[in-house]
Design a protein around this motif. Structure first.
Motif, PDB file in Angstrom:
ATOM      1  N   ALA A 114       0.754  -1.353  -0.188  1.00  0.00           N
ATOM      2  CA  ALA A 114      -0.109  -0.176   0.071  1.00  0.00           C
ATOM      3  C   ALA A 114       0.689   1.488  -0.008  1.00  0.00           C
ATOM      4  CB  ALA A 114      -0.820  -0.002   1.348  1.00  0.00           C
ATOM      5  N   ALA A 115       2.212   0.910   0.402  1.00  0.00           N
ATOM      6  CA  ALA A 115       3.068   2.259   0.149  1.00  0.00           C
ATOM      7  C   ALA A 115       3.315   2.804  -1.389  1.00  0.00           C
ATOM      8  CB  ALA A 115       4.353   2.090   0.840  1.00  0.00           C
ATOM      9  N   ARG A 116       2.995   3.921  -1.609  1.00  0.00           N
ATOM     10  CA  ARG A 116       3.069   4.608  -2.875  1.00  0.00           C
ATOM     11  C   ARG A 116       4.815   4.535  -3.531  1.00  0.00           C
ATOM     12  NH1 ARG A 116      -1.669   6.354  -4.610  1.00  0.00           N
ATOM     13  NH2 ARG A 116      -3.242   6.696  -3.247  1.00  0.00           N
ATOM     14  N   ASN A 117       5.586   4.507  -2.470  1.00  0.00           N
ATOM     15  CA  ASN A 117       7.045   4.752  -3.013  1.00  0.00           C
ATOM     16  C   ASN A 117       7.598   3.335  -3.020  1.00  0.00           C
ATOM     17  OD1 ASN A 117       6.850   3.923  -0.244  1.00  0.00           O
ATOM     18  ND2 ASN A 117       8.653   5.265   0.357  1.00  0.00           N
ATOM     19  N   LEU A 118       6.779   2.215  -2.797  1.00  0.00           N
ATOM     20  CA  LEU A 118       7.341   0.972  -3.124  1.00  0.00           C
ATOM     21  C   LEU A 118       6.546   0.201  -4.238  1.00  0.00           C
ATOM     22  CD1 LEU A 118       8.166  -0.323   0.296  1.00  0.00           C
ATOM     23  CD2 LEU A 118       9.721   0.302  -1.202  1.00  0.00           C
ATOM     24  N   ALA A 119       5.304   0.496  -4.162  1.00  0.00           N
ATOM     25  CA  ALA A 119       4.265  -0.540  -4.921  1.00  0.00           C
ATOM     26  C   ALA A 119       3.664   0.576  -6.193  1.00  0.00           C
ATOM     27  CB  ALA A 119       3.276  -0.958  -4.111  1.00  0.00           C
ATOM     28  N   PRO A 120       3.059  -0.027  -7.193  1.00  0.00           N
ATOM     29  CA  PRO A 120       2.702   0.892  -8.295  1.00  0.00           C
ATOM     30  C   PRO A 120       1.363   1.337  -7.537  1.00  0.00           C
ATOM     31  CG  PRO A 120       2.990  -1.702  -9.152  1.00  0.00           C
ATOM     32  CD  PRO A 120       3.396  -1.654  -7.547  1.00  0.00           C
ATOM     33  N   SER A 121       1.229   2.676  -8.337  1.00  0.00           N
ATOM     34  CA  SER A 121      -0.093   3.453  -7.874  1.00  0.00           C
ATOM     35  C   SER A 121      -1.389   2.685  -7.794  1.00  0.00           C
ATOM     36  CB  SER A 121      -0.020   4.559  -8.739  1.00  0.00           C
ATOM     37  OG  SER A 121      -1.060   5.404  -8.411  1.00  0.00           O
ATOM     38  N   TRP A 122      -1.733   1.800  -8.823  1.00  0.00           N
ATOM     39  CA  TRP A 122      -2.878   1.231  -8.885  1.00  0.00           C
ATOM     40  C   TRP A 122      -3.193   0.088  -7.607  1.00  0.00           C
ATOM     41  CZ3 TRP A 122      -3.150  -4.120  -9.312  1.00  0.00           C
ATOM     42  CH2 TRP A 122      -2.047  -4.467  -9.617  1.00  0.00           C
ATOM     43  N   LEU A 123      -2.079  -0.529  -7.672  1.00  0.00           N
ATOM     44  CA  LEU A 123      -2.264  -1.373  -6.388  1.00  0.00           C
ATOM     45  C   LEU A 123      -2.159  -0.745  -4.936  1.00  0.00           C
ATOM     46  CD1 LEU A 123      -1.815  -4.362  -5.222  1.00  0.00           C
ATOM     47  CD2 LEU A 123       0.767  -3.971  -5.291  1.00  0.00           C
ATOM     48  N   ALA A 124      -1.613   0.329  -4.844  1.00  0.00           N
ATOM     49  CA  ALA A 124      -1.368   1.018  -3.347  1.00  0.00           C
ATOM     50  C   ALA A 124      -3.020   1.486  -3.267  1.00  0.00           C
ATOM     51  CB  ALA A 124      -0.451   2.064  -3.450  1.00  0.00           C
ATOM     52  N   ALA A 129      -8.228   1.690  -0.533  1.00  0.00           N
ATOM     53  CA  ALA A 129      -9.674   1.690  -0.738  1.00  0.00           C
ATOM     54  C   ALA A 129     -10.295   0.554  -0.004  1.00  0.00           C
ATOM     55  CB  ALA A 129      -9.932   1.537  -2.084  1.00  0.00           C
ATOM     56  N   VAL A 130      -9.658  -0.736   0.091  1.00  0.00           N
ATOM     57  CA  VAL A 130     -10.380  -1.766   0.560  1.00  0.00           C
ATOM     58  C   VAL A 130     -10.158  -1.572   2.211  1.00  0.00           C
ATOM     59  CG1 VAL A 130     -10.196  -4.190   0.959  1.00  0.00           C
ATOM     60  CG2 VAL A 130      -9.881  -3.266  -1.151  1.00  0.00           C
ATOM     61  N   MET A 131      -9.096  -1.279   2.545  1.00  0.00           N
ATOM     62  CA  MET A 131      -8.769  -1.091   3.873  1.00  0.00           C
ATOM     63  C   MET A 131      -9.656  -0.020   4.631  1.00  0.00           C
ATOM     64  SD  MET A 131      -6.345  -3.256   4.917  1.00  0.00           S
ATOM     65  CE  MET A 131      -7.249  -4.243   3.675  1.00  0.00           C
ATOM     66  N   ALA A 132      -9.896   1.015   3.746  1.00  0.00           N
ATOM     67  CA  ALA A 132     -10.814   2.093   4.183  1.00  0.00           C
ATOM     68  C   ALA A 132     -12.282   1.646   4.425  1.00  0.00           C
ATOM     69  CB  ALA A 132     -10.918   3.189   3.160  1.00  0.00           C
ATOM     70  N   PHE A 133     -12.616   0.725   3.571  1.00  0.00           N
ATOM     71  CA  PHE A 133     -14.170   0.023   3.586  1.00  0.00           C
ATOM     72  C   PHE A 133     -14.062  -0.587   4.844  1.00  0.00           C
ATOM     73  CE2 PHE A 133     -16.551  -3.570   2.962  1.00  0.00           C
ATOM     74  CZ  PHE A 133     -17.796  -3.110   2.782  1.00  0.00           C
ATOM     75  N   ILE A 134     -13.021  -1.620   5.156  1.00  0.00           N
ATOM     76  CA  ILE A 134     -13.168  -2.462   6.486  1.00  0.00           C
ATOM     77  C   ILE A 134     -13.049  -1.403   7.686  1.00  0.00           C
ATOM     78  CG2 ILE A 134     -11.732  -4.127   7.656  1.00  0.00           C
ATOM     79  CD1 ILE A 134     -10.839  -5.112   4.935  1.00  0.00           C
ATOM     80  N   ARG A 135     -12.208  -0.546   7.766  1.00  0.00           N
ATOM     81  CA  ARG A 135     -12.136   0.401   8.785  1.00  0.00           C
ATOM     82  C   ARG A 135     -13.637   1.080   8.999  1.00  0.00           C
ATOM     83  NH1 ARG A 135      -7.495   2.244   6.555  1.00  0.00           N
ATOM     84  NH2 ARG A 135      -8.404   3.894   6.038  1.00  0.00           N
ATOM     85  N   ALA A 136     -14.533   1.450   8.239  1.00  0.00           N
ATOM     86  CA  ALA A 136     -15.395   2.057   8.132  1.00  0.00           C
ATOM     87  C   ALA A 136     -16.668   1.362   9.032  1.00  0.00           C
ATOM     88  CB  ALA A 136     -15.967   2.186   6.759  1.00  0.00           C
ATOM     89  N   VAL A 159     -10.553 -13.049  15.817  1.00  0.00           N
ATOM     90  CA  VAL A 159     -10.692 -12.977  14.383  1.00  0.00           C
ATOM     91  C   VAL A 159     -11.422 -11.505  14.025  1.00  0.00           C
ATOM     92  CG1 VAL A 159     -11.730 -13.733  11.999  1.00  0.00           C
ATOM     93  CG2 VAL A 159     -10.746 -15.337  13.865  1.00  0.00           C
ATOM     94  N   GLY A 160     -12.607 -11.281  14.762  1.00  0.00           N
ATOM     95  CA  GLY A 160     -13.105  -9.976  14.600  1.00  0.00           C
ATOM     96  C   GLY A 160     -12.352  -8.620  15.091  1.00  0.00           C
ATOM     97  N   LEU A 161     -11.593  -8.839  15.943  1.00  0.00           N
ATOM     98  CA  LEU A 161     -10.810  -7.565  16.514  1.00  0.00           C
ATOM     99  C   LEU A 161      -9.481  -7.579  15.280  1.00  0.00           C
ATOM    100  CD1 LEU A 161     -10.414  -8.214  20.251  1.00  0.00           C
ATOM    101  CD2 LEU A 161     -11.767  -6.231  18.787  1.00  0.00           C
ATOM    102  N   THR A 162      -9.125  -8.783  14.974  1.00  0.00           N
ATOM    103  CA  THR A 162      -7.968  -8.666  14.059  1.00  0.00           C
ATOM    104  C   THR A 162      -8.427  -8.126  12.679  1.00  0.00           C
ATOM    105  OG1 THR A 162      -6.644 -10.596  15.078  1.00  0.00           O
ATOM    106  CG2 THR A 162      -5.938  -9.991  12.784  1.00  0.00           C
ATOM    107  N   PHE A 163      -9.461  -8.605  12.100  1.00  0.00           N
ATOM    108  CA  PHE A 163      -9.869  -8.000  10.935  1.00  0.00           C
ATOM    109  C   PHE A 163      -9.810  -6.447  10.856  1.00  0.00           C
ATOM    110  CE2 PHE A 163     -12.887  -7.807   7.202  1.00  0.00           C
ATOM    111  CZ  PHE A 163     -12.257  -8.824   6.409  1.00  0.00           C
ATOM    112  N   HIS A 164     -10.650  -5.799  11.937  1.00  0.00           N
ATOM    113  CA  HIS A 164     -10.678  -4.320  11.805  1.00  0.00           C
ATOM    114  C   HIS A 164      -9.160  -3.700  12.103  1.00  0.00           C
ATOM    115  CE1 HIS A 164     -11.593  -0.426  13.445  1.00  0.00           C
ATOM    116  NE2 HIS A 164     -12.579  -0.433  12.418  1.00  0.00           N
ATOM    117  N   SER A 165      -8.591  -4.393  12.851  1.00  0.00           N
ATOM    118  CA  SER A 165      -7.336  -3.786  13.200  1.00  0.00           C
ATOM    119  C   SER A 165      -6.195  -3.728  12.347  1.00  0.00           C
ATOM    120  CB  SER A 165      -6.534  -4.556  14.501  1.00  0.00           C
ATOM    121  OG  SER A 165      -7.533  -4.274  15.693  1.00  0.00           O
ATOM    122  N   VAL A 166      -6.241  -4.890  11.405  1.00  0.00           N
ATOM    123  CA  VAL A 166      -5.444  -4.959  10.191  1.00  0.00           C
ATOM    124  C   VAL A 166      -5.428  -3.473   9.117  1.00  0.00           C
ATOM    125  CG1 VAL A 166      -4.865  -6.002   8.146  1.00  0.00           C
ATOM    126  CG2 VAL A 166      -4.968  -7.388  10.294  1.00  0.00           C
ATOM    127  N   ALA A 167      -6.731  -3.325   9.138  1.00  0.00           N
ATOM    128  CA  ALA A 167      -6.999  -2.164   8.285  1.00  0.00           C
ATOM    129  C   ALA A 167      -6.557  -0.984   8.935  1.00  0.00           C
ATOM    130  CB  ALA A 167      -8.549  -1.995   7.918  1.00  0.00           C
TER     131      ALA A 167
END
Length: 284
Positions: A114-124, A129-136, A159-167
């Motif tokens: 997800a870091a833009r200085n390491l990964a392609p822009s589309w992947l980051a 976007a997926v992490m933002a949805f999970i955090r919401a 599992v429930g705590l981990t799923f949200h905390s990863v995001a």
């Protein structure tokens, strides 16, 4: 006699720039003021139209004072023993610790993508976007979802705590990674250094204090969430005993004791976090 007359040159004075009046009332401020005024009107309307039938303010305040006195000035065990409460407290700490270890490990590798200085822009962009949805979605909802899927117990809570905390940590970790200069990364790549050596030998040592701070912040949040969702997930932790003492037994003496136990754990966690951060900052 001929006089050589030279034309007089006229010196042009630079014209003063036009003055612009700077308005302190900008569009965002207007919107903010409108929102604040709207919320104030809604709050006033709610208080005016609140149904307070058969409510005696003096008796209510007196009852509140008695309950607070029982909780914080006379804490004691009630329906449960001190050993049961300490065991349940350790269960909550263990849930928070296990959740934090799992999410930190998973989140770091996702944050690299997800870091833009390491990964392609589309992947980051896609990962963020997926992490933002999970955090919401609140943590309690993820715990309830996994409680339905996996059944009540500590597994659903982890599992429930981990799923949200990863995001949450993916966002924090990726922003810490992005603070590394792009020129440094490009120079290492030009020198023939591989991708993972760059991550673990160039980037990771410089961001350890930031990662440690974010991880301990999340650990404290996970501990609070573990207490909050303990009763919902049926994890038999301190949250379950707090719920039973406050909602079923109405034993405010035991509620006060549990609150003091939770406060003690929070203080210990903060002291450990400060020592570790100070150690790494001193070494760096």
């Amino acid at each position: 006699m001929i006089e050589n007359s030279q034309p007089k040159t006229q010196v042009l004075q630079p014209s003063a720039p036009p003055t612009r009046s700077i308005s302190l009332v900008t569009r965002p401020r207007k919107i903010l003021r409108a929102v604040m005024i709207g919320l104030t009107l809604i709050s006033v309307y709610s208080l005016v139209t609140l149904n307070n039938a058969n409510l005696n303010i003096i008796d209510a305040l007196h009852s509140l004072g008695l309950n607070l006195n029982a909780m914080f000035l006379h804490p004691s065990v009630g329906q449960d023993t001190l050993g049961q409460l300490l065991r349940a407290l350790m269960t909550s700490v263990s849930l928070a610790m296990l959740t934090t270890l799992l999410e930190a490990l998973i989140a770091f590798f996702i944050a690299v993508g997800a870091a833009r200085n390491l990964a392609p822009s589309w992947l980051a962009t896609s990962i963020k976007a997926v992490m933002a949805f999970i955090r919401a979605i609140p943590t309690i909802l993820w715990v309830l979802i996994y409680s339905v899927v996996m059944g009540l117990g500590a597994s659903a809570a982890v599992v429930g705590l981990t799923f949200h905390s990863v995001a949450y940590l993916v966002k924090a970790y990726s922003e810490s990674i992005e603070e590394t200069s792009q020129d440094t990364i490009e120079a290492l790549k030009a020198s023939g250094v591989g991708f993972w050596p760059i991550v673990f030998q160039a980037i990771l040592p410089s961001i350890i204090p930031a990662l440690l701070s974010w991880t301990f912040i999340r650990f404290e949040i996970n501990f609070a969430n573990a207490v909050a969702v303990g009763a919902a997930a049926g994890a038999d932790d301190i949250g379950y005993y707090l719920f039973m003492a406050g909602s079923f037994y109405f034993d405010f003496h035991e509620v006060g004791l549990i609150v003091y136990l939770l406060l003690g754990v929070a203080i210990v966690l903060e002291l450990v976090s400060m020592r570790l951060r100070g150690h790494y900052l001193k070494n760096n």
